[in-house]
Design an enzyme around this catalytic site. Sequence first.
Site, PDB file in Angstrom:
ATOM      1  N   LYS A 223      12.001  14.701 -13.101  1.00 19.22           N
ATOM      2  CA  LYS A 223      11.330  15.459 -14.166  1.00 19.22           C
ATOM      3  C   LYS A 223      11.749  16.926 -14.197  1.00 19.22           C
ATOM      4  CE  LYS A 223       7.653  12.403 -15.365  1.00 19.22           C
ATOM      5  NZ  LYS A 223       6.243  12.063 -15.444  1.00 19.22           N
ATOM      6  N   ARG A 257       6.405   5.990  -9.184  1.00 20.95           N
ATOM      7  CA  ARG A 257       7.269   5.575 -10.296  1.00 20.95           C
ATOM      8  C   ARG A 257       8.585   6.346 -10.215  1.00 20.95           C
ATOM      9  NH1 ARG A 257       8.295   7.375 -15.387  1.00 20.95           N
ATOM     10  NH2 ARG A 257       8.565   5.825 -17.028  1.00 20.95           N
TER      11      ARG A 257
HETATM   12  C1  7PJ Z   1       5.258   8.727 -16.660  1.00 19.68           C
HETATM   13  C2  7PJ Z   1       4.998   7.515 -17.280  1.00 19.68           C
HETATM   14  C3  7PJ Z   1       4.386   9.158 -15.603  1.00 19.68           C
HETATM   15  C4  7PJ Z   1       3.165   7.120 -15.939  1.00 19.68           C
HETATM   16  C5  7PJ Z   1       6.731   8.441 -18.195  1.00 19.68           C
HETATM   17  C6  7PJ Z   1       9.605  10.320 -17.613  1.00 19.68           C
HETATM   18  C7  7PJ Z   1       8.753  10.297 -18.826  1.00 19.68           C
HETATM   19  N1  7PJ Z   1       3.970   6.706 -16.928  1.00 19.68           N
HETATM   20  N2  7PJ Z   1       5.939   7.351 -18.250  1.00 19.68           N
HETATM   21  N3  7PJ Z   1       3.360   8.312 -15.288  1.00 19.68           N
HETATM   22  N4  7PJ Z   1       6.346   9.288 -17.224  1.00 19.68           N
HETATM   23  N5  7PJ Z   1       2.134   6.363 -15.560  1.00 19.68           N
HETATM   24  O1  7PJ Z   1       9.740   9.359 -16.859  1.00 19.68           O
HETATM   25  O2  7PJ Z   1      10.212  11.411 -17.407  1.00 19.68           O
HETATM   26  O3  7PJ Z   1       4.516  10.224 -14.996  1.00 19.68           O
HETATM   27  S1  7PJ Z   1       8.081   8.687 -19.272  1.00 19.68           S
END
Ligand code: 7PJ
Length: 278
Positions: A223, A257
């Site tokens: 990020k 994640r």
């Molecule tokens: C997240 C997400 C996060 C959850 C994305 C990226 C943007 N879902 N989906 N948490 N980020 N739960 O991966 O940079 O931080 S998309």
Amino acid sequence: MLKTLTCADQALDIVTPQIMGILNVTPDSFSDGGKFTQINAALFQVEQMIIDGAKIIDIGGESTRPGAKDVSEKDEISRVIPVLKAIKQRFEIIVSIDTSKAGVMSEAIANGAGMINDVRALQNEGCLAIVSQCELPVCLMHMQGQPRTMQTSPQYHNLIDDIKTFFKQRINQCEQIGINKQRLILDPGFGFGKTLTQNYQLLAHFADFQCLGLPLLAGLSRKSMIGNLLSRDVDQRLAGSITTAILAAQQGAKIIRVHDVKETMDALKIIDAVAVQA
Ligand code: 7PJ
């Protein structure tokens, strides 16, 4: 504290942190001719993530990056559902659907999804109702504003307290419609309507959210909060990403994640080896 999440046909052990591998289904991936090739590419990536230790594959068909454009429900379904089906046909893995649209959730549930991951915490029309009709775990993420404008000037009275209040309200809403609290996962939403300083404040106080008594998910991989601090392009953020993953895991994150499954898994194994000796 809950030890297992029941994700449709599979159980997810959350005694130690588990890795959710990110599978991006990009906008033009499924324009007619390329469909077969694109699905195969996705399956190849999924197989590698499973080998590397991912316990969940998170499929997203809407870009929620700052400034991203909206995607129609129809387009999102045609991007995500064929990939979900193909994965479920070939692998025994939990597939999570990163979506905020009731129609996408409903199709995903019907096609074998094991988890719903909503960056808008089921606030969009029809989402609470759809989720109340299934038994899947749901991740409720905090976001201030909407992706197109969320980074303009995020404001909080008290960052951590405001996010906790939001979670309590969403948990109440879920319970009122019959979504059992035991199915909920909370995520403070790194990068979603937070300044650079606020994102690090959030990481410093990640453990505070444990008081809500639900499993926590952390998404920090590659990020901007890493890139902007270190002045690194997106392909140069591995060390930063692993460091943030470790910090979240040490503060109780149960699902991490990430894009880089193998490297994050190595880091988590080291933490675990130390933890059992402590
Ligand atoms: C997240 C997400 C996060 C959850 C994305 C990226 C943007 N879902 N989906 N948490 N980020 N739960 O991966 O940079 O931080 S998309």
